[in-house]
Design a protein around this motif. Structure first.
Motif, mmCIF file in Angstrom:
data_model
loop_
_atom_site.group_PDB
_atom_site.id
_atom_site.type_symbol
_atom_site.label_atom_id
_atom_site.label_comp_id
_atom_site.label_asym_id
_atom_site.label_seq_id
_atom_site.Cartn_x
_atom_site.Cartn_y
_atom_site.Cartn_z
ATOM 1 N N ASP A 174 71.037 11.395 76.670
ATOM 2 C CA ASP A 174 72.199 12.294 76.809
ATOM 3 C C ASP A 174 72.619 12.851 75.447
ATOM 4 O OD1 ASP A 174 72.314 11.810 79.530
ATOM 5 O OD2 ASP A 174 73.838 10.240 79.370
ATOM 6 N N ALA A 175 72.618 11.965 74.436
ATOM 7 C CA ALA A 175 73.025 12.388 73.087
ATOM 8 C C ALA A 175 72.050 13.432 72.544
ATOM 9 C CB ALA A 175 73.083 11.180 72.156
ATOM 10 N N GLU B 33 80.641 19.327 65.037
ATOM 11 C CA GLU B 33 81.420 18.216 65.597
ATOM 12 C C GLU B 33 80.703 17.609 66.803
ATOM 13 O OE1 GLU B 33 86.240 18.434 64.993
ATOM 14 O OE2 GLU B 33 85.309 19.841 66.367
ATOM 15 N N GLN C 88 76.935 9.721 66.308
ATOM 16 C CA GLN C 88 77.733 8.484 66.338
ATOM 17 C C GLN C 88 77.419 7.665 67.591
ATOM 18 O OE1 GLN C 88 79.206 6.977 64.130
ATOM 19 N NE2 GLN C 88 81.008 7.940 63.266
ATOM 20 N N THR C 89 77.244 8.374 68.719
ATOM 21 C CA THR C 89 76.895 7.682 69.964
ATOM 22 C C THR C 89 75.567 6.941 69.789
ATOM 23 O OG1 THR C 89 78.016 9.398 71.237
ATOM 24 C CG2 THR C 89 76.429 8.045 72.435
ATOM 25 N N ASP D 215 72.823 16.682 74.000
ATOM 26 C CA ASP D 215 74.045 17.254 73.401
ATOM 27 C C ASP D 215 73.735 17.946 72.069
ATOM 28 O OD1 ASP D 215 75.544 16.369 75.494
ATOM 29 O OD2 ASP D 215 76.367 14.620 74.464
ATOM 30 N N VAL E 153 75.972 3.793 67.667
ATOM 31 C CA VAL E 153 76.517 2.668 68.439
ATOM 32 C C VAL E 153 75.436 2.095 69.360
ATOM 33 C CG1 VAL E 153 78.186 2.037 70.230
ATOM 34 C CG2 VAL E 153 78.897 3.515 68.363
ATOM 35 N N ALA E 154 74.698 2.993 70.021
ATOM 36 C CA ALA E 154 73.652 2.542 70.949
ATOM 37 C C ALA E 154 72.584 1.750 70.186
ATOM 38 C CB ALA E 154 73.029 3.745 71.655
ATOM 39 N N ALA F 167 83.334 29.018 80.542
ATOM 40 C CA ALA F 167 82.068 28.438 80.087
ATOM 41 C C ALA F 167 81.315 29.291 79.066
ATOM 42 C CB ALA F 167 81.162 28.200 81.295
ATOM 43 N N SER G 52 77.851 7.366 80.312
ATOM 44 C CA SER G 52 77.291 6.283 79.491
ATOM 45 C C SER G 52 78.206 5.955 78.316
ATOM 46 C CB SER G 52 75.914 6.694 78.973
ATOM 47 O OG SER G 52 75.991 7.929 78.285
ATOM 48 N N SER H 173 77.939 15.578 65.532
ATOM 49 C CA SER H 173 78.447 14.352 64.921
ATOM 50 C C SER H 173 78.764 13.304 66.001
ATOM 51 C CB SER H 173 79.700 14.675 64.108
ATOM 52 O OG SER H 173 80.293 13.493 63.655
ATOM 53 N N SER H 174 79.395 13.770 67.099
ATOM 54 C CA SER H 174 79.719 12.865 68.210
ATOM 55 C C SER H 174 78.435 12.254 68.790
ATOM 56 C CB SER H 174 80.493 13.639 69.284
ATOM 57 O OG SER H 174 80.525 12.935 70.483
ATOM 58 N N GLY I 172 84.839 9.219 66.255
ATOM 59 C CA GLY I 172 84.700 10.656 66.549
ATOM 60 C C GLY I 172 83.753 10.926 67.702
ATOM 61 N N ILE I 173 83.654 9.970 68.639
ATOM 62 C CA ILE I 173 82.770 10.167 69.802
ATOM 63 C C ILE I 173 83.568 10.844 70.915
ATOM 64 C CG2 ILE I 173 81.412 9.025 71.613
ATOM 65 C CD1 ILE I 173 80.685 6.869 69.578
ATOM 66 N N LEU J 174 70.904 2.080 77.337
ATOM 67 C CA LEU J 174 70.883 2.679 75.999
ATOM 68 C C LEU J 174 69.922 3.861 75.936
ATOM 69 C CD1 LEU J 174 71.016 -0.593 73.890
ATOM 70 C CD2 LEU J 174 72.880 1.007 74.354
ATOM 71 N N SER J 175 68.835 3.740 76.696
ATOM 72 C CA SER J 175 67.858 4.824 76.731
ATOM 73 C C SER J 175 68.503 6.099 77.307
ATOM 74 C CB SER J 175 66.678 4.370 77.588
ATOM 75 O OG SER J 175 65.751 5.384 77.696
ATOM 76 N N GLU J 176 69.272 5.928 78.395
ATOM 77 C CA GLU J 176 69.983 7.074 78.990
ATOM 78 C C GLU J 176 71.028 7.625 78.024
ATOM 79 O OE1 GLU J 176 69.892 8.875 82.153
ATOM 80 O OE2 GLU J 176 67.925 8.018 81.765
ATOM 81 N N THR J 177 71.714 6.707 77.342
ATOM 82 C CA THR J 177 72.745 7.120 76.383
ATOM 83 C C THR J 177 72.132 7.996 75.292
ATOM 84 O OG1 THR J 177 73.868 5.025 76.783
ATOM 85 C CG2 THR J 177 74.570 6.242 74.852
ATOM 86 N N HIS K 280 79.534 12.080 78.621
ATOM 87 C CA HIS K 280 78.696 11.419 79.626
ATOM 88 C C HIS K 280 79.315 10.090 80.025
ATOM 89 C CE1 HIS K 280 75.604 14.339 78.531
ATOM 90 N NE2 HIS K 280 75.955 14.092 77.284
#
Lengths: 410, 166
Positions: free
Chosen positions: B89-90, B57, B64-65, B93, B68-69, B37, A257, B60-61, A250-251, B83-86, A255
């Motif tokens: 970003d999460a 949602e 989940q990101t 979000d 994984v990271a 927008a 990344s 949740s995304s 569900g990702i 991974l730090s950037e990931t 981005h």
């Protein structure tokens, strides 16, 4: 042997330079949202770019004039100007998206804010255009871009259920979590990311820069008939990674990344290193192509001297257009507009502008005054006209779908 | 002379017309971008519920990101800057989703319970993602490892909310 080597190098370069930031974002996101249900849009877009790039290359090779040079002559100043404005605006947005993409790749490698990289990359882009030989520039970034083939290895390493993947591609179904409007918006985005507006103009101008002759028609055909579809497979693999790895979790890809996470899962650090190097080279190649295309189309329309191989003092307006466009695109990204959103809007707007840029190519490729006996075959015309009809429908539907889906984010 | 003046007048009118068309085209493009927008108001419970689902949602995304990271960091399968950037970003979000949802006025009393439930989940998500990012930055593998079950439970709760209200 030398000829074979040249052709092979051209094909490899075409593969490496096929993918850009639009493909990295749109393919991964559509895979994460719709699994392989939009694979058909990627295949259709690849067929379209193959047909039209081949025509653009053939027109340039036989008439010894680049496509946009002929657009004004064949279509008249008014319609030529509409084509110029539409192509230039979309090309400008695409360049900004590519610059943002380059900065994002470096941010992933260094963890420094991407905004720090935008201006240095814009300067580097200009220095490469100014100082590096055309063939060296094109082949270096194209060949390094082959590192992106790592995504194909990653798909294989993740060991997907191949029959389920194929079934998802051949029996497209919109998942419950998505709307049909979103599906069609992303279909248009995939089409826009694959066809690009700048590619035929860059490709035909490159043919003139490299002084292609009648004997190079075979190079033209092998580049587009082999190189582009193989590049399309890279995009398809990125979509497959989204479908195999991101969709079940569900990702939703927001981005750059997130596009690389499946590669890390499959191949670890070595895979990520290849992914970053390949993405950087591919996006840098696209940045060079879009920056040069800005100069090409404006200079060719107004009949100014142009060419990367022409000394800047002999083609000052051509170089000035490139500098101003690169600065403008860098400032747009520097305004902290989200690069991935910018990419999504740019690829959607490609679909709006594409009919204006693709119609003249289709007409010119059927005009014996420019291509002599090498006019389109019945099959080419049948396929290219069908594809053009799809482009017209997509062009009309893009803005309403953009509004209804809030840019594909409903 | 007169013909030349009339030509000039014609050109001037043409330029005015072109300028007008360009302005209309620009206004159209700006409106389209703005419309695509903006966050619309929620006037009924179903509309409010749909907006809550979208926000959850998104969270949740993001969670989940981060899962994984975090697993790639623990297994040494990715670079720390990546991974730090990931995770950064999460985190953005989740914060954005939380902010968007908070800015929507709930339409009736029935929506109040839904609002509390969604807000609580979004706050938990935001907190967990922030803690994971800090642990990664501090190279604190133990803290990251301890967070894994929390992130897994959170994803289950977020998905349950989405399934219940979709």
């Amino acid at each position: 042997m030398k000829r074979l080597l040249e052709i092979s190098l051209g094909v490899l370069t075409a593969i490496g330079a096929f993918v850009d930031v639009g493909d990295l974002v749109a393919s991964a996101e559509s895979g994460a949202r719709f699994r392989m249900a939009l694979a058909w849009a990627l295949v259709l877009g690849t067929i379209g770019i193959v047909l039209y790039a081949e025509m653009a290359g053939r027109i340039a090779t036989l008439s010894k004039r680049a496509t946009f040079d002929l657009v004004r002559e064949r279509m008249g100043a008014g319609l030529g100007m509409v084509t110029l404005v539409a192509s230039f605006l979309v090309n400008f947005l695409t360049l900004a998206a590519e610059l943002g993409g380059l900065a994002l790749v470096l941010a992933l490698a260094t963890s420094l804010n991407y905004l720090l990289w935008v201006i240095p990359f814009a300067a580097a882009l200009w220095i490469v255009i100014w100082r590096v030989k055309y063939s060296v520039m094109e082949k270096t970034v194209g060949l390094v871009g082959l590192a992106l083939l790592v995504v194909i290895v990653a798909v294989w390493r993740l060991g997907p259920d191949w029959s389920a993947l194929l079934h998802s591609a051949t029996h497209p179904v919109v998942p419950n979590s998505q709307t049909h409007a979103d599906y069609w918006y992303w279909a248009i985005s995939i089409l826009g990311a694959t066809i690009t507006v700048y590619e035929p103009f860059f490709y035909s101008s490159g043919a003139i820069e490299e002084k292609w002759g009648r004997n190079d028609l075979i190079v033209n055909r092998t580049n587009v008939y082999l190189g582009f579809p193989l590049g399309g497979i890279v995009s398809l693999a990125i979509m497959a990674l989204g479908a195999i790895f991101l969709f079940p979790r569900g990702i939703d890809v927001q981005h750059l990344s997130q596009s690389g996470l499946p590669v890390g899962a499959a191949l670890g650090r070595a895979g990520i290193a290849f992914f970053l190097v390949g993405a950087f080279a591919a996006i840098f190649a696209a940045s060079l192509e879009t920056a040069l295309s800005a100069g090409y189309i404006v200079a060719q329309y107004f009949g100014w001297p142009w060419g990367k191989m022409v000394k800047p003092k002999e083609a000052p307006r051509f170089h000035l257009v490139i500098i101003v466009t690169v600065i403008g695109a860098a400032l747009l990204v520097q305004s902290s507009i989200e690069p991935v959103k910018l990419t999504e809007y740019a690829i959607a707007l490609v679909a709006v502008a594409a009919p204006f840029t693709y119609l003249p190519i289709l007409l010119l490729a059927n005009d014996p005054r420019y291509v002599r006996t090498k006019v389109n075959s019945f099959l080419s015309n049948f396929l290219a006209t069908g594809f053009f009809a799809v482009l017209v429908v997509a062009s009309v539907a893009t803005i309403p779908l953009l509004i209804i889906t809030k840019g594909g984010s409903t | 002379m007169q013909r030349s003046r009339s030509l000039e007048g014609g050109r001037a009118r043409l330029q005015v017309l072109r300028g007008w068309k360009i302005r209309v085209a620009c206004a159209g493009l700006v409106s389209a971008s703005a419309l695509s927008a903006c966050i619309g108001p929620a006037t009924t419970f179903p509309v409010y519920e749909a907006k809550a689902v979208v926000s959850v949602e998104e969270a949740s995304s993001a969670v989940q990101t981060v899962r994984v990271a975090a697993s790639q960091a623990l297994a040494d399968r990715n670079f720390v800057p990546y991974l730090s950037e990931t995770m950064h970003d999460a985190e953005e979000d989740v914060t954005t989703a939380e902010g968007h949802f908070s800015s929507i006025q709930h339409p009736d009393a029935r929506s109040e319970a839904l609002r509390s439930q969604a807000k609580e989940l979004l706050t938990r998500a935001s907190d967990a993602v922030e803690r994971a990012r800090i642990a990664l930055r501090a190279s604190d593998a133990a803290a990251l490892s301890r967070l894994s079950p929390t992130l897994a439970d959170l994803v289950s709760a977020l998905n349950a909310f989405v399934n219940e209200h979709r």
